[in-house]
Scaffold this motif. Structure first.
Motif, PDB file in Angstrom:
ATOM      1  N   PHE A 249       0.822  -1.219   0.000  1.00  0.00           N
ATOM      2  CA  PHE A 249       0.000   0.000   0.000  1.00  0.00           C
ATOM      3  C   PHE A 249       0.849   1.260   0.000  1.00  0.00           C
ATOM      4  O   PHE A 249       0.452   2.288  -0.569  1.00  0.00           O
TER       5      PHE A 249
ATOM      6  N   ILE B 243      -8.300  -6.069  -1.445  1.00  0.00           N
ATOM      7  CA  ILE B 243      -8.964  -5.297  -0.398  1.00  0.00           C
ATOM      8  C   ILE B 243      -9.819  -6.212   0.480  1.00  0.00           C
ATOM      9  O   ILE B 243      -9.807  -6.088   1.718  1.00  0.00           O
TER      10      ILE B 243
ATOM     11  N   TYR C 275      -4.895   2.998   6.069  1.00  0.00           N
ATOM     12  CA  TYR C 275      -4.504   2.565   4.724  1.00  0.00           C
ATOM     13  C   TYR C 275      -5.692   2.536   3.768  1.00  0.00           C
ATOM     14  O   TYR C 275      -5.566   2.916   2.606  1.00  0.00           O
ATOM     15  N   LEU C 276      -6.848   2.093   4.242  1.00  0.00           N
ATOM     16  CA  LEU C 276      -8.027   2.117   3.379  1.00  0.00           C
ATOM     17  C   LEU C 276      -8.391   3.562   2.998  1.00  0.00           C
ATOM     18  O   LEU C 276      -8.699   3.852   1.836  1.00  0.00           O
TER      19      LEU C 276
ATOM     20  N   LEU D 217      -5.853   4.952   0.444  1.00  0.00           N
ATOM     21  CA  LEU D 217      -6.081   4.408  -0.900  1.00  0.00           C
ATOM     22  C   LEU D 217      -7.233   5.139  -1.582  1.00  0.00           C
ATOM     23  O   LEU D 217      -7.174   5.446  -2.779  1.00  0.00           O
TER      24      LEU D 217
ATOM     25  N   LEU E 244      -7.867   0.020  -6.767  1.00  0.00           N
ATOM     26  CA  LEU E 244      -7.631  -0.261  -5.343  1.00  0.00           C
ATOM     27  C   LEU E 244      -8.381   0.739  -4.469  1.00  0.00           C
ATOM     28  O   LEU E 244      -8.953   0.368  -3.435  1.00  0.00           O
ATOM     29  N   GLY E 245      -8.416   2.010  -4.860  1.00  0.00           N
ATOM     30  CA  GLY E 245      -9.167   3.014  -4.101  1.00  0.00           C
ATOM     31  C   GLY E 245     -10.657   2.794  -4.196  1.00  0.00           C
ATOM     32  O   GLY E 245     -11.388   2.963  -3.207  1.00  0.00           O
TER      33      GLY E 245
ATOM     34  N   ALA F 295     -11.504  -0.076  -2.097  1.00  0.00           N
ATOM     35  CA  ALA F 295     -11.267   0.278  -0.697  1.00  0.00           C
ATOM     36  C   ALA F 295     -12.506   0.915  -0.077  1.00  0.00           C
ATOM     37  O   ALA F 295     -12.709   0.830   1.145  1.00  0.00           O
TER      38      ALA F 295
ATOM     39  N   GLY G 114     -14.313  -1.956   1.185  1.00  0.00           N
ATOM     40  CA  GLY G 114     -13.584  -2.495   2.327  1.00  0.00           C
ATOM     41  C   GLY G 114     -13.801  -1.661   3.572  1.00  0.00           C
ATOM     42  O   GLY G 114     -13.973  -2.189   4.671  1.00  0.00           O
ATOM     43  N   MET G 115     -13.823  -0.329   3.398  1.00  0.00           N
ATOM     44  CA  MET G 115     -14.044   0.570   4.530  1.00  0.00           C
ATOM     45  C   MET G 115     -15.469   0.433   5.058  1.00  0.00           C
ATOM     46  O   MET G 115     -15.694   0.449   6.278  1.00  0.00           O
TER      47      MET G 115
END
Length: 529
Positions: A121, A143, A186-187, A190, A230-231, A234, A237-238
């Motif tokens: 990351f 993620i 990190y999330l 991203l 990835l963002g 994310a 993921g968040m």
């Protein structure tokens, strides 16, 4: 490119390149070489789709399918990618993912996996190397696995009763690894560096679906396609992380840049992301008492998976088995919602699917008072809810006990309070359905409570069932206030006046039901022939 000839003069691994029993054979070398070449040089989508989506699984099944088998270490295969540190982070992530899926990771493995995520990351966030190319499935899997491993490590470190002295010492010395604030950091980073919110808004304004996005060709304000993907994932993921922490408002708020009702969003290209999104979003709606939105979310995926099962497509998509497990959990949550909100309309097909699995339990929940159904509510909820986490670092010098179930008990308690209120609502609603006018005193006697307490119950019904309801195009947290009751009542001069909500005659459900029955009968006859 896939199947491209390897240079015979390149360094070859020897018997010393074993990693926990994993031999670096020619097919594995070719795979790493080809994957690196596709990600860093040729950048051909079809090649990456085949290598990551098919070849990886085929090699895993052929060489590393036994429990405990591991893919070779990064050091053992580094010569196949020229020692590319950035690419090796992606390779190690895949290898650790396999270990967590099939093996029993040690404390050292958990710490090493964290260090690899940090390195990976940091590469992405620094945005200095933008030549890594991957597909949506791969980005989503990274993620999803990151949040899963965080969840797993929270349970691991809070169950001190199962840890030996060496493990406790190692955990105590590495308290920053898998810390909740760092995972969230990190999330969030991203999401920030990918500029996903403004980019999605820009594409919407131009009428372009995110499914057809190509950052380099469209000149979008994001460092690279990989950074954007990835963002983008994310965000989900968040949202999942906030749900695991029990902050349901925050879980829904994170999804603001995404049109969760659109069929043209990028997440539809990844089956596991689609099902995870609607599962966690529906659960968050349930816990914030937005029952109609919860029903809509679960119904969407239950119907989608049912159609995939009927066509046989479910067994061919990545994550199909996990999707089936999520579907089972959503059916259990739908059973709870059907029992708690008897007046809310549910799609006939979805209702039949849920009743086929939980029809008897729904009848029990609807017929009994809360004291007799409490255990059933609790069992269904615990079966279907996410694996909540205790986010704090335990006191390693304190009692060596299991803290990992504390958060689950807390969420179960919050849900049971909801269920108790809704059970009372169901009883009162059943009486109101019988009358057009009835005195407060009489209905209070039916419910064995005082007149004043019953007035409070009536106000509570109005308040609880006045809910925010989302509409197409709105952010997940937004919506318009509307009543979820199927009857309208008001109190005037100690009398309760009742009239049913207007019913819209709809006939398509009947005909669709008959068509489905005809298809099932035809299928059974075809199988017997």
């Amino acid at each position: 490119a896939v199947g491209r000839e390897r240079d015979p003069d390149r360094a070859r691994s020897t018997m010393a390149d074993f990693d926990a029993g994993a031999m670096v054979n020619d097919p594995v070398k070719n795979f790493v070489f080809d994957l690196h070449d596709s990600c860093r040089r040729s950048r051909i989508q079809a090649d990456i789709d085949k290598l990551y989506g098919e070849t990886w699984a085929e090699l895993t099944k052929k060489y590393y399918s036994e429990k405990g088998d591991q893919w070779p270490s990064a050091e053992a295969i580094s010569s196949e990618c020229g020692g590319d540190a950035y690419f090796l982070c992606f390779y190690k992530e895949m290898a650790f993912r396999h270990l967590f899926l099939t093996g029993k990771p040690r404390c050292e493995d958990r710490l090493a996996a964290w260090e690899n995520y940090v390195m990976l990351f940091d590469f992405v966030i620094d945005a200095k190397d933008l030549d890594m190319f991957m597909n949506e499935q791969w980005a989503s899997d990274i993620i999803t696995e990151f949040v899963y491993q965080f969840q797993d490590n929270c349970q691991y470190r809070t169950d001190l009763s199962a840890r030996d002295a060496d493990e406790v010492e190692m955990l105590q010395a590495n308290q920053g690894a898998w810390a909740t604030n760092k995972v969230a950091y990190y999330l969030t980073q991203l999401i920030r560096v990918s500029n996903v919110g403004p980019v999605v808004e820009q594409m919407k304004a131009n009428g372009i679906s995110t499914q057809r996005m190509n950052a380099s060709e469209m000149g979008l304000d994001t460092p690279s396609q990989t950074t954007f993907d990835l963002g983008y994932f994310a965000l989900f993921g968040m949202a999942r992380l906030e749900c695991l922490l029990g902050d349901y408002q925050a879980s829904l708020a994170v999804l603001a840049p995404i049109d969760v009702t659109s069929e043209h969003e990028r997440y539809h290209k990844v089956f596991s992301c689609h099902t995870n999104l609607y599962y966690h979003m529906g659960f968050a709606y349930l816990m914030v008492r937005r029952y109609k939105d919860a029903i809509r979310s679960f119904s969407n995926v239950i119907a989608f998976i049912y159609r995939m099962q009927k066509s046989g497509a479910l067994q061919h998509v990545p994550g199909g088995d996990q999707g089936q497990k999520s579907n089972d959990r959503m059916c259990a949550l739908m059973a709870i919602l059907i029992a708690m909100t008897p007046g809310v309309k549910v799609d006939d097909m979805v209702l039949n699917i849920v009743k086929e699995k939980y029809g008897e339990r729904i009848s029990q929940l609807e017929s009994g008072n809360f004291n007799s159904t409490r255990e059933l509510y609790e069992n269904l909820f615990q079966k279907a809810c996410p694996k909540f986490i205790v986010p704090s670092i335990p006191n390693y010098d304190g009692p060596q006990i299991n803290y990992s179930h504390d958060s689950v008990r807390q969420q179960v308690g919050a849900f049971l309070k909801q269920a108790e209120h809704m059970n009372k609502l169901g009883q009162i609603r059943s009486y109101l359905k019988l009358y057009t006018a009835i005195s407060v005193a009489k209905l209070a006697r039916f419910n064995a409570i005082s007149d004043d307490d019953f007035r409070s119950e009536l106000l509570a019904i109005k308040h609880i069932m006045s809910q925010t309801e989302s509409e197409p195009g709105m952010a997940a947290l937004d919506g318009k206030t509307a009543s979820a009751l199927d009857i309208h009542f008001f109190v005037k001069d100690e009398m309760i006046h009742v009239d049913e909500a207007d019913r819209v005659q709809r006939h398509e459900a009947f005909f669709m039901g008959q068509v489905n029955k005809c298809e099932e009968i035809t299928e059974r006859l075809r199988n017997r022939a």
